[in-house]
Design a protein around this motif. Sequence first.
Motif, short mmCIF file in Angstrom:
data_model
loop_
_atom_site.label_atom_id
_atom_site.label_comp_id
_atom_site.label_asym_id
_atom_site.label_seq_id
_atom_site.Cartn_x
_atom_site.Cartn_y
_atom_site.Cartn_z
N LEU B 38 0.72 -1.29 0.03
CA LEU B 38 -0.19 0.00 -0.14
C LEU B 38 0.90 1.13 0.05
CD1 LEU B 38 -2.46 -1.08 2.59
CD2 LEU B 38 -2.88 -1.10 0.23
N THR B 39 2.13 1.12 -0.17
CA THR B 39 3.01 2.14 -0.12
C THR B 39 3.93 2.48 -1.50
OG1 THR B 39 4.90 1.01 0.61
CG2 THR B 39 3.39 1.92 2.27
N GLU B 40 4.37 3.84 -1.66
CA GLU B 40 5.13 4.10 -2.82
C GLU B 40 6.77 3.79 -2.05
OE1 GLU B 40 4.51 7.11 -5.71
OE2 GLU B 40 6.37 6.45 -6.15
N TRP B 41 7.37 3.06 -2.64
CA TRP B 41 8.68 2.64 -1.83
C TRP B 41 9.81 2.17 -2.68
CZ3 TRP B 41 9.91 -2.38 1.33
CH2 TRP B 41 10.75 -2.16 2.13
N ASN B 42 11.25 2.82 -2.65
CA ASN B 42 11.80 2.33 -3.42
C ASN B 42 12.92 1.39 -2.83
OD1 ASN B 42 13.47 3.83 -1.61
ND2 ASN B 42 13.76 5.54 -3.00
N GLY B 43 12.55 0.85 -1.22
CA GLY B 43 13.45 0.00 -0.91
C GLY B 43 14.42 0.62 0.10
N ILE B 44 14.56 1.99 -0.02
CA ILE B 44 15.70 2.59 0.60
C ILE B 44 15.26 3.61 1.53
CG2 ILE B 44 17.75 3.82 0.52
CD1 ILE B 44 17.73 2.72 -2.57
N THR B 45 14.41 4.73 1.15
CA THR B 45 13.89 5.71 1.87
C THR B 45 12.52 5.19 2.41
OG1 THR B 45 12.78 6.45 0.04
CG2 THR B 45 14.88 7.31 0.65
N LYS B 46 11.97 6.24 3.40
CA LYS B 46 10.81 5.61 3.88
C LYS B 46 9.73 5.33 2.97
CE LYS B 46 9.27 7.29 8.58
NZ LYS B 46 7.82 6.89 8.78
N PRO B 47 8.89 4.35 3.32
CA PRO B 47 7.74 4.21 2.34
C PRO B 47 6.53 5.27 2.79
CG PRO B 47 8.06 2.20 3.88
CD PRO B 47 8.97 3.55 4.42
N VAL B 48 5.91 5.88 1.70
CA VAL B 48 5.00 6.58 1.74
C VAL B 48 3.51 5.81 1.34
CG1 VAL B 48 3.84 8.75 0.78
CG2 VAL B 48 6.36 8.45 0.89
#
Lengths: 274, 293
Positions: B38-48
């Motif tokens: 359910l998030t936008e996430w690149n695997g490094i920064t905090k998921p949104v």
Amino acid sequence: MMARNRNYLLETLLWVLGLIYIYPVLSMINTAFKSAEEISLSPLALPSALSFANFSHAFSEAKLLLAFTNSGIITAGSVLLLVLTGAMAAFPLSRSDSKGSKAIYLLFLAGTMLPFQMGMISLYQVGKVFHIVNSHLGVMIVNAAFNLSLTIFLYTGFLRTVSRELVDAASIDGCSIYRTFWSILFPIMKPVTATVVIITSLNVWNDFIISLLFLQKSHLQTINLSVYSFVGQNTNDWGVIFPSLVMAMLPILILYFFLQSSIIKGMASGAVKE
Amino acid sequence: MRNYVHKLTYFSVFLLPALFIYITFLLYPILSSSYYSLTEWNGITKPVFIGLDNFVAFFNDSASLKAIKNTLLYAFLITVIQNVLGLLLAVLLDMNIRSRKVLRMIFFTPVILSSLVVSYLWLRMLDPSGVINAVLELVHLDGLKQVWLGDAKMAFMSIVVMSVWQFIGYSMVIYLANLQTIPESLKEAAAIDGANAVQRFFNVTFPLLAPSLTINLLLSAIGSMKIFDPIFLMTKGGPFYATESVTFRLFEQGFRSNKAGFGSATSIVLFLLILLISLPLLAYLRRREMNAQ
């Protein structure tokens, strides 16, 4: 008489089928001993002379010896971890009929239903939190986690057949529950421990994806990983790839040759779940 | 009370190590993917948190839909072929043949090999200058020679064939274990009643194989829906997405393209797909087992 002839006919037919079936494996071993020229010119023929040049090349280029050692360490570590934690966990699960213990048992079994690929992305994050990415310990623990369901299933099934009186008698004699487990029960569990060791070492030795995920440094790589990166660098250089493939499967084939019936039985018993 | 505390302590001591490993490194990662989906996430920064956007994107993405279609087709073909052939082999190798033990061992061998070894082995077999084309030339069927992994349909079928090849032996031994529980007297009684071998198989043996059929169908259906290694190692999903499975796509999105949120959503879709197929299948097979008894 007719029935016997029919059986001979069937046997011959099955042998022909079997040899065609296993031909890819035989051809891999055959190819590994051929020179590069022979491989491309006559892929089906037997080698004109046994050439070990490919093997020595693979050993030095793909650092097979190091990879072998790494795979060995990881397999031994994971299996040890599985036997210890799995056997221990199975003990209370096999002795109690309470709802809680049933729920925990089911929780462990659920692992076989869930596709582990679902967890790959966050597993890597968890690995980073515990600082076990790029370490053998990390791959051991993750391999153990992936094989725990099977291990606990086998151990619990076995322990349920061991009489309760045995444990009770020991505790009346003043033996603590821990000593009872390690000095009385654990030795009795030998046959199932053997099954667990055989199946899980196959699984761990054969693993590719966990080590791909966790081991990026070349000096840590397992045999499968080093074959993988080796293939990446030598595309289509089959004369060099095949000896490393043969070396990757050799320990397993040897194990299989000597323990075939327990391997087959063990793998079938691991599949048959209630 | 003391007894209860004692029991609780030893329960914890025995269970905690296994529970810790299992929950931290298997259960938690799998379950947490439902949040990350359910998030936008690149695997490094905090998921949104973005709600269901990843799922909307998934079902609007033709490559993802293609991967679902491929996965279902893999599962169907592999399950059916592997079980028909595995059962046939089991029945033949259950007969009174002298060397049946060696033959069983031969057919089981590929099961114990790693998927990596098997994938590269087949890559070589299927190579344009490889073994399969050489055999076709030998028997003067040059017309059938192919660049096997270069053609969409052929590449797909190659993955199916090699996957079946690796696991026929596994289905076989499960059927064999079941066959050995069927009393000889039952088959003999049917033979006396005048039933021929085929009739005996379908009327007497096959219904009694219900338990192993359930296990085998479920194992191969679930297993083949998770197919990843041969695709990753042999075709990289190509040519033109023809062999991509959901797990391969999930790996590519989650790790290669750093779209961990989208990758997690893909994994949830896969999980639901597996449930959607395996639960009704299980229910049907269980009912069938009951009727057989």
